[in-house]
Scaffold this motif. Structure first.
Motif, PDB file in Angstrom:
ATOM      1  N   TYR A 120       3.898  -0.968  -6.107  1.00  0.00           N
ATOM      2  CA  TYR A 120       2.755  -0.122  -5.781  1.00  0.00           C
ATOM      3  C   TYR A 120       1.899   0.015  -7.031  1.00  0.00           C
ATOM      4  O   TYR A 120       2.422   0.088  -8.151  1.00  0.00           O
ATOM      5  CB  TYR A 120       3.222   1.245  -5.290  1.00  0.00           C
ATOM      6  N   ARG A 135       0.840  -1.192   0.000  1.00  0.00           N
ATOM      7  CA  ARG A 135       0.000   0.000   0.000  1.00  0.00           C
ATOM      8  C   ARG A 135       0.882   1.252   0.000  1.00  0.00           C
ATOM      9  O   ARG A 135       1.819   1.362   0.774  1.00  0.00           O
ATOM     10  CB  ARG A 135      -0.910   0.014   1.223  1.00  0.00           C
ATOM     11  N   LEU A 136       0.535   2.196  -0.873  1.00  0.00           N
ATOM     12  CA  LEU A 136       1.306   3.423  -0.958  1.00  0.00           C
ATOM     13  C   LEU A 136       1.303   4.197   0.354  1.00  0.00           C
ATOM     14  O   LEU A 136       2.308   4.783   0.744  1.00  0.00           O
ATOM     15  CB  LEU A 136       0.725   4.314  -2.060  1.00  0.00           C
TER      16      LEU A 136
END
Length: 322
Positions: free
Chosen positions: A277, A264-265
């Motif tokens: 990502y 997850r960014l």
């Protein structure tokens, strides 16, 4: 299970250029500001897996997900045919290294284990929103697009003393599946740990600008072995599911031909060395983003495919065939 099920839990979605710009800042915060390097891959359809052309074609032929041994053996046959055709030699460079042979084949559309990427994020995004045509008709107008940012910090061949010699190798520096097995090719064997590393991390190569297209696209390639569930030292190489448990190896191989791990960014956790990502671009936003990239950077088919092959593909793409 479809590949999109694998990517959706960790993706970020954008509906306009401003949101995209904000997400890129998140990537930059995890990347250059921390000394990390990313390779960028844009895909016109968010539902597509992250796979090489060789992997896709073998999957169709075998009617199952290829293993590394399948890729290695078929790749060897292709390279042998390149030699039979006399294409492993260059008038200006002499005998081409394996990487250069594969890159040239990739350029002309032959199946290889290489995945095209750019080291420029905006060019990677442009490839996700570009116009593609089929007999004059624009494709993927109503499909969301996807951009991958693949962390290749520890495995960029050009920048790593351990791998830099690969650029000049006349034989493949990666090794056949389970090289310690008697059933595998003895002439290009290798140790178990090297093989496990090959199948549990993505490698990247930024080639010399041997043609105008590579230079214009700030192009390169990501490659690696078919994903394995354990790596060097027999350490687990797993892909956690949201809500608990893990994706099966077959589900992973349905979604990617290289060992990358969706992250997850906006996560505050540790950045893994094989992180990828994913940014999903809504279909309704693609045209405006494409036009913005053309205005800001001049990106269009003419500038990013600056050769006759590019012109043949895109210069007259809107004219229908008989």
């Amino acid at each position: 299970m479809e590949p999109i099920d694998f990517w959706e839990p960790t993706e970020e979605t954008v509906d306009n250029f401003s949101e995209l710009q904000s997400l890129l800042e998140e990537v930059f915060a995890k990347g250059p500001k921390r000394g990390r390097t990313f390779a960028w891959r844009g895909q016109l359809n968010a539902e597509w897996p992250l796979t090489s052309s060789l992997y896709r074609r073998l999957k169709l032929a075998l009617e199952r997900n290829p293993e590394e041994r399948d890729l290695y053996n078929f790749e060897g046959k292709i390279l042998a045919n390149v030699h039979r055709w006399g294409l492993h030699m260059s008038k200006t460079q002499g005998r081409l290294s394996v990487l250069n042979q594969l890159a040239t084949m990739q350029h002309y559309g032959a199946p290889t284990r290489m995945i095209d990427v750019s080291f420029n994020p905006w060019i990677g995004i442009w490839f996700a929103v570009e116009q593609r045509f089929d007999n004059g008709n624009v494709l993927y107008v109503n499909e969301d697009a996807r951009v991958f940012a693949i962390d290749v910090t520890d495995s960029l061949i050009n920048a790593n003393d351990q791998y830099r010699s690969w650029e000049d190798e006349l034989k493949r520096p990666w090794r056949v599946g389970h090289p310690w097995s008697k059933s595998c090719s003895p002439d290009e064997g290798g140790d178990k740990e090297q093989y496990l590393e090959w199948c549990t991390k993505p490698f990247a190569w930024r080639p010399a600008h041997f043609d105008n297209r590579i230079a214009a696209q700030n192009g390169g390639f990501v490659l690696g072995g078919a994903p394995l569930s354990y790596g060097p030292g027999n350490r687990p190489n797993q892909w956690p599911r949201d809500g608990g448990g893990y994706w099966t190896m077959d589900e992973v191989r349905d979604s990617t031909s290289i060992s990358v791990h969706p992250n997850r960014l906006k996560s505050k956790g540790r950045v893994s060395s094989s992180a990828v990502y994913s940014i999903r671009i809504r279909a309704a936003a693609k045209e405006k983003i494409r036009k913005r990239l053309q205005t800001l950077f001049g990106y269009e088919h003419r500038t990013l495919y600056p050769d006759f092959a590019g012109f043949a593909q895109f210069g007259t793409a809107k004219i229908k065939n008989l």
